[in-house]
Design an enzyme around this catalytic site. Structure first.
Site, mmCIF file in Angstrom:
data_model
loop_
_atom_site.group_PDB
_atom_site.id
_atom_site.type_symbol
_atom_site.label_atom_id
_atom_site.label_comp_id
_atom_site.label_asym_id
_atom_site.label_seq_id
_atom_site.Cartn_x
_atom_site.Cartn_y
_atom_site.Cartn_z
ATOM 1 N N LYS A 186 0.965 -1.425 0.056
ATOM 2 C CA LYS A 186 0.152 0.097 -0.083
ATOM 3 C C LYS A 186 1.087 1.495 -0.132
ATOM 4 O O LYS A 186 2.223 0.955 0.522
ATOM 5 C CB LYS A 186 -0.924 -0.143 1.159
ATOM 6 C CG LYS A 186 -2.023 -1.368 1.527
ATOM 7 C CD LYS A 186 -2.327 -2.021 0.344
ATOM 8 C CE LYS A 186 -3.709 -2.645 0.403
ATOM 9 N NZ LYS A 186 -3.253 -3.513 -0.276
HETATM 10 C C1 LIG Z 1 -5.399 -5.127 1.053
HETATM 11 C C2 LIG Z 1 -6.764 -5.089 1.080
HETATM 12 C C3 LIG Z 1 -6.984 -5.272 2.134
HETATM 13 C C4 LIG Z 1 -6.223 -6.715 2.885
HETATM 14 O O1 LIG Z 1 -6.109 -5.470 3.745
HETATM 15 P P1 LIG Z 1 -4.580 -6.230 5.181
HETATM 16 O O2 LIG Z 1 -3.597 -5.161 5.268
HETATM 17 O O3 LIG Z 1 -3.077 -7.233 3.763
HETATM 18 O O4 LIG Z 1 -5.272 -7.516 5.738
HETATM 19 C C5 LIG Z 1 -8.465 -6.041 1.849
HETATM 20 N N1 LIG Z 1 -8.989 -5.079 1.067
HETATM 21 C C6 LIG Z 1 -8.227 -4.972 0.209
HETATM 22 C C7 LIG Z 1 -9.267 -3.525 -1.547
HETATM 23 C C8 LIG Z 1 -7.593 -4.206 0.114
HETATM 24 O O5 LIG Z 1 -6.750 -3.872 -0.876
#
Ligand SMILES: *Cc1c(COP(=O)(O)O)cnc(C)c1O
Length: 374
Positions: A186
């Site tokens: 992210k």
């Molecule tokens: C990355 C992501 C998640 C999961 O995030 P984590 O922190 O890895 O649990 C959930 N929803 C979306 C849309 C994502 O892009």
């Protein structure tokens, strides 16, 4: 090889981790956790922010807070990561999958109302690529039918929605609850990590309890009660101070990170817009949405053309990827889905490709990539 993603380190992470370790307080809800939560609340207007060990965990907290039970229905877009649905499935909900817009992977707000039944409890929206869903319309439907809105804002840090009256609100601050991710893919990261945001005050007290293994320890720490104990359901949703210290180093550099990502995004857009072959494949940003440059993607005319593009880029040393197999047709859910066709979700499943985008990428890399697409 130019990778698809490379986690960016600001240089201060290990200093802050060392500080956290030396402070002697390395479990959760300490000084760095508070600094991070305060920053997010003040900067983005969340009524309450709680760091979690992942966005998936934050969504699990949402499912518990929303009191989702066996037989309840939750509306979720099909073109998303499993976490958007799994938290609600664990509570026994039936997921009613919604299609995307034809020109944008976000949930089609115009069809949401047709999916509501007397069992519907909540609408989950996913701000794909950090681009806002139509929150004005979604909030209006939710209030009309008395439903909760949960924003999966995993990709949406530092991104906004503008209402028709001109009011601008941060994503994750609009629905009753929101969930962010700080996974290393992210914009700002802590390896694994996330955050629950609470905008409806009714949920704040209970959220703190669920966060701390079903105990009222947070109240005890504030001196509001003289002993703490087991008062509700919950789990260990809070991250250690080591994770929060890492995240604080990232927050300090948020503006620089965002500026660089936006510049790279614009370079992609500008160069590809001049190419006959790709100008119709560019991402579409609705008027009401800001761009936090989480992702640069193309939507190609067919799965064959997508495969060709990925191959071509691989041969030139660029790693491009695709993602999300529509959840309604995934192996776990296929027998449970009600059979409605979700043509746009399936189109993005087949035709969307994500190009490398990370802080240390530079404009010459992008120029070379676009040239090699030719
Ligand atoms: C990355 C992501 C998640 C999961 O995030 P984590 O922190 O890895 O649990 C959930 N929803 C979306 C849309 C994502 O892009």
């Amino acid at each position: 090889m130019i990778p698809f993603n490379k986690p960016y380190l600001t240089g201060k992470e290990t200093d802050y981790i060392k500080q956290a370790v030396q402070s002697g307080k390395i479990s959760g809800n300490g000084m760095f956790t508070k600094k991070c939560q305060d920053f997010f609340e003040q900067e983005y207007g969340f009524k309450k922010a709680l760091l979690t060990t992942s966005c998936t965990d934050a969504l699990e907290m949402c499912a518990i807070l929303a009191n989702i039970k066996e037989g309840d229905e939750v509306i979720v877009p099909s073109f998303t990561f499993v976490s958007s649905a799994i938290a609600f499935v664990r509570q026994g909900a039936k997921i009613v999958f919604a299609d995307s817009y034809s020109n944008n992977p976000n949930i089609d707000a115009d069809i949401v109302e047709s999916l509501i039944t007397n069992k519907t409890k909540a609408i989950v929206v996913v701000h794909y690529a950090g681009v806002a869903c139509n929150m004005e319309k979604i909030m209006q439907i939710a209030s009309q039918y008395n439903l909760l809105v949960i924003e999966d804002a995993a990709q949406a840090i530092d991104s906004y929605f503008t209402f028709s009256n001109g009011e601008k609100k941060a994503l994750g601050s609009i629905g009753h609850l929101g969930a962010f991710s700080f996974h290393e893919t992210k914009n700002i990261i802590s390896g694994e990590g996330g955050m629950l945001t609470i905008n409806d005050e009714r949920f704040i007290h209970r959220a703190e309890i669920i966060w701390e293994k079903g105990t009222n320890r947070a109240e005890f720490f504030r001196g509001e009660v003289n002993k703490y104990g087991w008062v509700d359901t919950g789990s260990s949703f809070l991250p250690s101070e080591v994770i929060a210290a890492f995240l604080w180093a990232q927050i300090e550099n948020l503006d620089a990170i965002q500026a660089k990502r936006k510049q790279l995004w614009k370079t992609y857009y500008k160069l590809l817009a001049t190419q006959e072959k790709y100008k119709n494949a560019l991402p579409n940003l609705p008027e009401y949405a800001s761009n936090n440059a989480h992702m640069f993607y193309l939507v190609l005319p067919s799965v064959e053309e997508r495969t060709q593009v990925i191959e071509k880029l691989k041969n030139e040393g660029f790693h491009a990827v695709f993602h999300y197999i529509s959840l309604h047709s995934s192996p776990y859910y296929i027998g449970k889905h009600d059979g409605r066709e979700l043509v746009n979700a399936d189109k993005f499943t087949q035709c969307l490709v994500r190009l490398p985008l990370f802080y240390e990428l530079n404009e010459t890399d992008i120029e070379r990539l676009v040239l090699s697409l030719g």
